[in-house]
Scaffold this active site. Structure first.
Site, PDB file in Angstrom:
ATOM      1  CD  GLN A  34       2.510  -1.495  -5.515  1.00 23.64           C
ATOM      2  OE1 GLN A  34       1.631  -1.158  -6.302  1.00 23.64           O
ATOM      3  NE2 GLN A  34       2.225  -1.875  -4.284  1.00 23.64           N
ATOM      4  CB  ALA A  44       2.646  -5.683  -3.406  1.00 25.35           C
ATOM      5  CB  SER A  63       2.200  -4.677  -7.119  1.00 27.27           C
ATOM      6  OG  SER A  63       0.853  -4.383  -7.424  1.00 27.27           O
ATOM      7  CG  HIS A  69      -2.507  -3.137  -8.779  1.00 29.34           C
ATOM      8  ND1 HIS A  69      -3.735  -2.702  -9.232  1.00 29.34           N
ATOM      9  CD2 HIS A  69      -2.742  -3.711  -7.585  1.00 29.34           C
ATOM     10  CE1 HIS A  69      -4.665  -2.987  -8.326  1.00 29.34           C
ATOM     11  NE2 HIS A  69      -4.088  -3.612  -7.319  1.00 29.34           N
ATOM     12  CG  ASP A 125      -7.225  -2.524  -6.042  1.00 27.67           C
ATOM     13  OD1 ASP A 125      -7.098  -3.761  -6.091  1.00 27.67           O
ATOM     14  OD2 ASP A 125      -6.314  -1.755  -5.698  1.00 27.67           O
ATOM     15  CD  GLU A 178      -5.466  -6.625  -1.080  1.00 27.18           C
ATOM     16  OE1 GLU A 178      -5.592  -6.498  -2.317  1.00 27.18           O
ATOM     17  OE2 GLU A 178      -4.485  -6.210  -0.454  1.00 27.18           O
ATOM     18  CG  HIS A 237      -6.225  -7.368  -5.915  1.00 29.76           C
ATOM     19  ND1 HIS A 237      -5.230  -6.437  -6.134  1.00 29.76           N
ATOM     20  CD2 HIS A 237      -5.841  -8.478  -6.592  1.00 29.76           C
ATOM     21  CE1 HIS A 237      -4.287  -6.969  -6.901  1.00 29.76           C
ATOM     22  NE2 HIS A 237      -4.636  -8.215  -7.195  1.00 29.76           N
TER      23      HIS A 237
HETATM   24 ZN   LIG Z   1      -5.189  -4.386  -5.753  1.00 31.28          ZN
END
Ligand SMILES: [Zn+2]
Length: 246
Positions: free
Chosen positions: A120, A140, A145, A147, A154, A203, A206
């Site tokens: 990230q 981010a 994040s 993630h 995503d 988004e 996401h």
């Molecule tokens: Zn994402």
């Protein structure tokens, strides 16, 4: 006098819809709590430390050392992208989501799952170098994040070359995800109207796993996850302060 009256009437007519729009945006956590202080969702510990529903955003980060248990996603993905990973419960839920989509004739592809703090950091640095400060609305910083939680993914589709673009929401695949992801425990985390709260642009690709009970409630309430988690905190505080019955 008549002219003053007319001016005031026009002003009033202009202001009423504005006031209405602001009031209709979404309820506050306190209002949600007053409506239903004990919703039927699992709250087994303080929501701030619950590893499944924990809020991760620009204000609430994860330590650089945070690495969840991960498994490979054995699902169709964007061509050229390596096999992605997620936490087991999220990976299993995503498999069910993909299978249900396919049964409805919808073919989705994974673009990005778990991302480590280091990954990230590299992605964010690259975006900032490319776009300057505006990158903060789309990428981010490390530790901030979802993630990194291993609970966010995503997804996109072949018809838009698996791009992560707002246009995904206009495709049948994006519309299917929007309509059904909550059934499998996922929420659409970043909507256009929530940008001021989430800090990110829309988004539709996401999705964040929070478990089906929470996902259904977040989606039904149609509030940013930040507001939902504030609501959960009020519920938890009220619950944990209740006298223990013997
Ligand atoms: Zn994402």
């Amino acid at each position: 006098m008549k002219r003053v009256f007319c001016f005031c009437s026009v002003l009033l007519l202009l202001l009423i819809p504005l006031a209405g729009a602001a009031a209709d945006a979404w309820p506050t956590a306190q209002e949600l709590f007053e409506r239903d202080p004990a919703p039927d969702v699992p709250l087994t510990c303080d929501p701030r430390i619950d590893p499944l529903i924990v809020l991760v955003n620009k204000q609430n980060g994860l330590p650089s050392s945070y690495e969840p248990e991960l498994i490979d996603l054995k699902l169709p993905h964007k061509p050229g992208v390596a096999t992605q990973q997620m936490r087991p419960e999220a990976a299993e839920a995503l498999s069910r989501l993909f299978a249900a989509a396919e049964a409805d004739g919808i073919k989705l592809g994974v673009v990005s799952g778990y991302r480590s703090y280091g990954t990230q950091r590299a992605i964010h640095a690259k975006k900032v170098a490319q776009r300057g400060r505006s990158a903060e609305l789309t990428s981010a910083p490390p530790g901030k994040s979802e993630h990194q939680l291993g609970l966010a993914v995503d997804v996109s589709c072949a018809s838009i070359s698996y791009r992560l673009n707002a246009i995904f929401s206009t495709t049948p695949e994006g519309q299917w995800v929007e309509a059904h992801c909550a059934e499998y425990g996922f929420i659409i985390r970043y909507r256009k109207e929530w940008q001021e709260v989430t800090g990110y642009k829309v988004e539709p690709w996401h999705i964040r796993y929070v478990g089906p009970e929470h996902a259904r409630l977040v989606t039904a309430l149609n509030v940013p996850y930040e507001v939902y988690m504030e609501y959960m905190q009020l519920c938890w505080n009220a619950r944990s302060h209740m006298p223990v019955s013997e």
